[in-house]
Scaffold this active site. Structure first.
Site, PDB file in Angstrom:
ATOM      1  N   THR A   1       0.830  -1.204   0.000  1.00  0.00           N
ATOM      2  CA  THR A   1       0.000   0.000   0.000  1.00  0.00           C
ATOM      3  C   THR A   1       0.863   1.251   0.000  1.00  0.00           C
ATOM      4  OG1 THR A   1      -1.752  -1.192   1.122  1.00  0.00           O
ATOM      5  CG2 THR A   1      -1.858   1.194   1.214  1.00  0.00           C
TER       6      THR A   1
ATOM      7  N   ASP B   1      -7.473  -4.911  -2.391  1.00  0.00           N
ATOM      8  CA  ASP B   1      -7.338  -5.805  -1.251  1.00  0.00           C
ATOM      9  C   ASP B   1      -8.632  -5.795  -0.439  1.00  0.00           C
ATOM     10  OD1 ASP B   1      -6.434  -7.223   0.931  1.00  0.00           O
ATOM     11  OD2 ASP B   1      -4.414  -6.415   0.725  1.00  0.00           O
TER      12      ASP B   1
END
Lengths: 86, 297
Positions: free
Chosen positions: B20, B43
């Site tokens: 991320t 995700d």
């Protein structure tokens, strides 16, 4: 009278000539359905999630599919399968 | 080689290596160069909103000049799609057959691969709707998952083509047996709802295949110092390349030494250094970006 004669001729000549072709088309639709619902044969279909979209359109074939597949060998059940349950 | 030539970026790697953070850095890098960038989290356990300190949803939200972000919820997508099919079934299926159709729909919810396919749908939708963006960065779910997603379109295209030919054959016989049919066979093909669905899916998968293996796409794998992320990362690179996905860049997140087992030739290496604190919030991430180095090997 003429109408009855027309119907008789249609039944005697036309329907007889097309019924085998019609049966073939039904068999192909069964095959399509079986590819989609392969889990019924124990083979999971990895794309089943996307295939369910087709089921509403194939619903009429869904009824009695398993019986038709299982009883392929028996001529009578195959015929009743094509005609449908009473 | 540099990354500016690509439009779509997919970041992969073991959970917790910093995918991320790396995706945000990448998106920030492009947006600061004046490219309109979309950052997408695929995700199911979202961390993008937390890292950006912003409340994100299904629609692109502006988080910085030229930078937009969104979070896809595959579960919700699944729910929506199956509800739509169920509604359609209620409208067109006769009550006598409805039970069987509904039973199959229930099965679809927990069928293997359902979540992956829902994610693939989302990627497709974003790629099509995101034409207005210059760059789209996908923060994907952990490795094995991504690989499967990439590897399947090839065989899936063939499979859908097979279904199409069976249906066309069935329609042909139906056409021959129905002497009253006035339409031409071509028209029947065009109007058939089953063929419509099949060709729609075929198109989706052809687009996805092109997207996953095409020239506009760059895959990247994120590594960090631990042994497990390294080994899994190396394996991911190999698996992705075998599946036909172009791995163009590697992100070394807090990695002190190089990774010998990795043939990093022709790959861009992005080195993200250790930061004094957890890089949460856009200002801290901008600071971290300044310390990040981009190397071509």
């Amino acid at each position: 009278m003429l109408k009855a004669l027309k119907l008789f001729l249609k039944g005697a000549l036309l329907d007889q000539s097309t019924e085998k072709i019609e049966a073939k088309s039904k068999e192909l639709n069964d095959r399509l359905l079986l590819l989609i619902l392969s889990h019924k044969l124990g083979v999971p279909n990895p794309f089943f999630y996307h295939c369910v979209e087709l089921l509403p359109y194939l619903s009429e074939n869904l009824k009695g599919l398993e019986r038709r597949i299982l009883d392929r060998k028996s001529l009578i059940s195959r015929l009743t399968g094509e005609i449908g349950e009473p | 080689m540099n990354l500016n030539g690509f439009k779509y970026f997919f970041l992969s790697g073991k959970g917790g290596v910093g995918k991320t953070t790396s995706s945000i850095l990448m998106a920030l890098y492009f947006s600061q160069r004046g490219e309109k960038t979309l950052l997408v989290s695929l995700d199911p356990a979202h961390s993008l909103g937390i890292a950006l300190k912003a409340k994100l949803g299904e629609l692109p939200k502006k988080v910085e000049e030229k930078l937009f972000a969104l979070e896809v919820n595959p579960e919700k997508e699944m729910e929506k799609y199956l509800k739509k099919v169920e509604k359609e079934a209620r409208q067109i299926v006769s009550p006598a057959f409805l039970g069987e159709v509904e039973e199959e729909l229930k099965l679809a919810h927990s069928s293997p691969g359902a979540l992956e396919l829902a994610t693939a749908d989302a990627i497709y939708r974003i790629a099509v709707e995101g034409r207005g963006f210059d760059k789209i960065v996908f923060d994907t779910a952990p490795s094995g998952y991504t690989v499967r997603l990439v590897a399947s379109p090839n065989s899936i295209v063939k499979w859908w083509k097979g279904l199409i030919s069976v249906r066309e054959e069935a329609l042909k016989y139906e056409f021959l047996s129905n002497l009253k049919e006035k339409r031409k066979l071509k028209e029947i093909f065009r109007e058939d709802p089953i063929l419509k669905v099949l060709t729609k899916r075929l198109k989706e998968y052809e687009t996805l295949k092109e997207l996953f293996t095409g020239k506009e796409t760059a895959f990247g794998v994120v590594f960090n110092e631990g042994l497990l992320p390294r080994e899994i990362g190396v394996r991911t690179v190999r698996e992705l390349e075998e599946a036909g996905a172009p791995v163009k860049f590697l992100v070394f997140n807090r990695v002190k030494n190089g990774i010998e087992s990795l043939k990093a030739k022709n790959k861009i290496v992005i080195k993200v250094p250790e930061f004094k604190e957890e890089p949460i919030g856009i200002e801290k991430l901008k600071e971290l970006l300044k310390l990040t180095r981009w190397e071509v090997k």
